[in-house]
Structure formats: structure tokens, C-alpha cells
Design a protein around this motif. Structure first.
Motif, short mmCIF file in Angstrom:
data_model
loop_
_atom_site.label_atom_id
_atom_site.label_comp_id
_atom_site.label_asym_id
_atom_site.label_seq_id
_atom_site.Cartn_x
_atom_site.Cartn_y
_atom_site.Cartn_z
N ARG A 76 0.84 -1.21 0.00
CA ARG A 76 0.00 0.00 0.00
C ARG A 76 0.87 1.26 0.00
NH1 ARG A 76 -5.26 -0.55 -1.20
NH2 ARG A 76 -5.94 1.03 0.31
N ARG A 77 2.09 1.13 -0.48
CA ARG A 77 3.06 2.24 -0.50
C ARG A 77 3.20 2.88 0.89
NH1 ARG A 77 1.75 6.23 -5.24
NH2 ARG A 77 -0.28 6.22 -4.19
N ASN A 78 3.12 2.01 1.90
CA ASN A 78 3.30 2.41 3.30
C ASN A 78 2.29 3.47 3.75
OD1 ASN A 78 5.52 0.64 3.68
ND2 ASN A 78 6.81 2.10 2.60
N ALA A 79 1.10 3.44 3.15
CA ALA A 79 0.04 4.34 3.61
C ALA A 79 -0.35 3.99 5.04
CB ALA A 79 -1.17 4.21 2.69
N LEU A 80 -0.77 4.99 5.78
CA LEU A 80 -1.09 4.82 7.20
C LEU A 80 -2.48 4.26 7.36
CD1 LEU A 80 0.31 8.24 8.50
CD2 LEU A 80 1.48 6.03 8.41
N ASP A 81 -2.57 3.00 7.80
CA ASP A 81 -3.87 2.39 8.08
C ASP A 81 -4.24 2.65 9.53
OD1 ASP A 81 -2.17 0.68 9.44
OD2 ASP A 81 -2.94 -1.14 8.52
N ARG A 82 -5.38 2.14 9.94
CA ARG A 82 -5.85 2.40 11.30
C ARG A 82 -4.86 1.89 12.34
NH1 ARG A 82 -7.40 6.09 13.47
NH2 ARG A 82 -8.66 6.38 11.59
N PHE A 87 8.16 5.96 0.74
CA PHE A 87 8.28 6.49 2.10
C PHE A 87 6.93 6.35 2.80
CE2 PHE A 87 8.23 9.95 5.26
CZ PHE A 87 9.35 9.59 5.99
N CYS A 88 5.94 7.10 2.34
CA CYS A 88 4.58 6.99 2.88
C CYS A 88 3.63 7.73 1.96
CB CYS A 88 4.49 7.55 4.29
SG CYS A 88 2.82 7.56 4.97
N ALA A 89 2.62 7.01 1.47
CA ALA A 89 1.67 7.58 0.52
C ALA A 89 0.52 8.31 1.20
CB ALA A 89 1.13 6.49 -0.41
N GLY A 90 0.64 8.59 2.49
CA GLY A 90 -0.41 9.32 3.20
C GLY A 90 -1.35 8.39 3.94
N GLY A 91 -2.58 8.81 4.11
CA GLY A 91 -3.57 7.99 4.79
C GLY A 91 -4.12 6.92 3.87
N ALA A 112 0.04 13.02 4.61
CA ALA A 112 0.58 12.72 5.93
C ALA A 112 2.02 12.23 5.84
CB ALA A 112 -0.29 11.69 6.64
N GLY A 113 2.36 11.54 4.74
CA GLY A 113 3.73 11.09 4.55
C GLY A 113 4.69 12.26 4.39
N LEU A 133 -10.21 19.23 0.33
CA LEU A 133 -9.79 19.22 1.73
C LEU A 133 -8.66 20.22 1.94
CD1 LEU A 133 -9.76 15.36 2.43
CD2 LEU A 133 -11.49 17.03 3.13
N VAL A 134 -8.27 20.42 3.19
CA VAL A 134 -7.16 21.31 3.53
C VAL A 134 -6.00 20.46 4.07
CG1 VAL A 134 -8.73 23.21 4.05
CG2 VAL A 134 -8.01 21.67 5.89
N PRO A 135 -4.79 21.02 4.09
CA PRO A 135 -3.66 20.26 4.65
C PRO A 135 -3.92 19.86 6.10
CG PRO A 135 -2.87 22.18 3.46
CD PRO A 135 -4.37 22.32 3.56
N ASP A 136 -3.39 18.69 6.47
CA ASP A 136 -3.49 18.26 7.86
C ASP A 136 -2.19 17.58 8.29
OD1 ASP A 136 -3.68 15.70 6.72
OD2 ASP A 136 -5.85 15.54 7.07
N PHE A 137 -2.19 16.98 9.44
CA PHE A 137 -0.98 16.40 10.05
C PHE A 137 0.11 17.47 10.24
CE2 PHE A 137 -2.91 12.37 9.42
CZ PHE A 137 -2.25 11.47 10.26
N GLY A 138 -0.30 18.72 10.29
CA GLY A 138 0.67 19.80 10.47
C GLY A 138 1.35 20.24 9.19
N VAL A 139 0.89 19.77 8.03
CA VAL A 139 1.55 20.11 6.77
C VAL A 139 1.58 21.62 6.54
CG1 VAL A 139 1.30 19.98 4.25
CG2 VAL A 139 1.19 17.90 5.61
N SER A 140 0.50 22.33 6.90
CA SER A 140 0.48 23.78 6.65
C SER A 140 1.64 24.47 7.35
CB SER A 140 -0.86 24.37 7.10
OG SER A 140 -1.05 24.19 8.49
#
Length: 257
Positions: free
Chosen positions: A25-31, A62-66, A114-115, A142-149
Motif C-alpha cells: 500500500r506504499r506504506n500508507a497509514l492504516d488504522r 516512504f509513505c503515501a499518506g492515509g 501525511a507522509g 480538503l485542507v492540509p493536515d498532520f501539520g503540513v500547513s
């Protein structure tokens, strides 16, 4: 530290290696990762033997996000439930940003959403020629999250961060170095990151931690406030008709329905 989809090893004295391990899953963040990563980071940060943390993903990403399956029906959450969930999840970035010891990200392949936040929350970022960054939240209304902004503006400046966030475009390795998303591009970023980690681990740990705190203070605060603003805006965005329409289209395309 037994979290499915995560590997934590200690390849050399003073060095902890945290690897996202969901290459299918390209290291996407699962639950499981979203729930488990905060505890792992707290445990590593509290271990005096860890003088450097290296963060990477296995299998060419690296990480494809959520993960799509973890995102689920966000629009069905109450605002309070959404706020509580996002506070828990976004703490991953805050824990990396505030990690007492130096942190190094080895970025190969996509670092998206998120990645991107996980990579930008690390002190140093070493990428491969195939590293790609993107903040594509806008494409889903949507807007940036995980502190991306906050993290993106800190890395590349407000004007460039605005352009990247509003366009949602991909940034390849060469440009990433030029604008400050990466420090350097090498053929084997993990090997380079571990080599850099050995140098950092030789530094006095208390002085290294104090140096990080001083630079963070000099750069100005505001991460927690930025995340709080992101949560409020994301709750509104997730409940919008436009997100619902785009989510349905994206879900059908990804799931082949």
C-alpha cells in the motif's frame, strides 16, 4: 513496539530505525499505524539509549499518506469525534517534530499528504532520485493536515508552501532539494541516513537536544496552533458536499467500482 506494519530495529549503538512496512500500500497509514505510532514514538523518545532516530519506508515508498480504507466515511463523524480522532492522529507529526534526539528521514518514492508531514517533521531529510513530495489535499476539496500547513511553510517559505498546497502538484527529487524539502539526493538514502546517524549519535546527547530546542524556539512557535486550525478547517471540509462528491468519485476509481 509490536505494531503491525511497523518495524523498529537498532542497527547500531544509539540509533533506532523506524520503518513503515506496508509496501503493498506504499506504506500508507492504516488504522493500526495511526493508532500505534504515537505510543511507539513516545517509547523511543523516552529511551535514553536512543540518540538518533531514522525514519523510512520499505519497498520503494516512504509513505503515501492515509490509507483509503482508514479514511472511511469521514463525513459521518460528529465534529467532536472528528476533532478527537484528528488530535490523536496528528500527534504523530508533533511527536516527531518534538523528538528529543536528532531525527533523519530517508525518503525513497512518494512522501504524500501525511507522509510529507512525517518527512518534514524530521530534522534532516535524505532522498533518492525517485523521491516525490505532494500535498494533494486540495484535489479532494480538503485542507492540509498532520501539520503540513506549518511544516511546509517552515521548510520552503509561505509563498512556496501556498503554491504547492493550492496546486497539489508533485515535486520530484531535484526540485525538492532546490526548494528545501530535501537536504540531499543520493542513490541509497537509507545507507546515507544511517551513516549520518552514526555521526549524530557521537554528539553529546544533552547538547544535541538543547540545540534542537533553541532552534525551534528561535524559529517561533505555533505548531499546536496550526494543527488546531487545520482540524477546525478539515472538519468543515469533510462535511462539505464537494468533498462528498470527490470522495465518491475517488473511491469508485480506486476500488474499481
Amino acid at each position: 513496539m509490536d505494531v503491525r506494519g511497523l518495524r523498529v530495529t537498532f542497527p547500531a549503538e544509539g540509533i533506532a530505525l523506524l520503518e513503515l512496512d506496508r509496501p503493498h500500500r506504499r506504506n500508507a497509514l492504516d488504522r493500526t499505524l495511526l493508532d500505534g505510532l504515537p505510543g511507539v514514538l513516545r517509547e523511543l523518545d523516552g529511551d535514553a539509549a536512543v540518540r538518533v532516530l531514522v525514519v523510512t519506508g520499505r519497498g520503494g515508498a516512504f509513505c503515501a499518506g492515509g490509507d483509503l480504507d482508514a479514511i472511511g466515511d469521514l463525513g459521518n463523524e460528529t465534529p467532536q469525534d472528528a476533532r478527537e480522532r484528528m488530535c490523536r492522529e496528528f500527534s504523530i507529526s508533533e511527536l516527531l517534530l518534538g523528538f528529543g534526539a536528532p531525527t533523519v528521514a530517508a525518503v525513497d518514492g512518494p512522501a504524500v499528504g501525511a507522509g510529507m508531514a512525517l518527512a518534514l517533521a524530521c530534522d534532516l531529510r535524505i532522498g533518492s532520485p525517485g523521491a516525490v513530495f505532494a500535498s494533494p489535499f486540495i484535489n479532494m476539496a480538503l485542507v492540509p493536515d498532520f501539520g503540513v500547513s506549518w511544516l511546509l511553510a517552515r521548510a520552503v517559505g509561505a509563498a512556496r508552501a501556498t503554491e504547492l498546497a493550492l496546486s497539489g502538484r508533485k515535486v520530484a527529487a531535484e526540485e525538492a532539494v532546490r526548494i528545501g524539502l530535501l537536504d540531499v539526493v543520493v542513490a541509497d538514502p537509507l545507507a546515507q541516513a544511517l551513516g549520518r546517524a552514526e555521526q549524530l549519535a557521537a554528539a553529546p546527547s544533552e547538547a544535541a537536544s538543547a540545540t534542537k530546542r533553541l532552534i525551534a524556539a528561535a524559529a517561533g512557535g505555533g505548531f499546536a496552533e496550526a494543527v488546531d486550525r487545520e482540524i477546525a478547517e478539515q472538519i468543515r471540509a469533510v462535511r462539505s458536499p464537494e468533498f462528498g462528491r470527490r470522495w465518491a468519485q475517488w473511491s469508485r476509481a480506486v476500488r474499481g467500482r
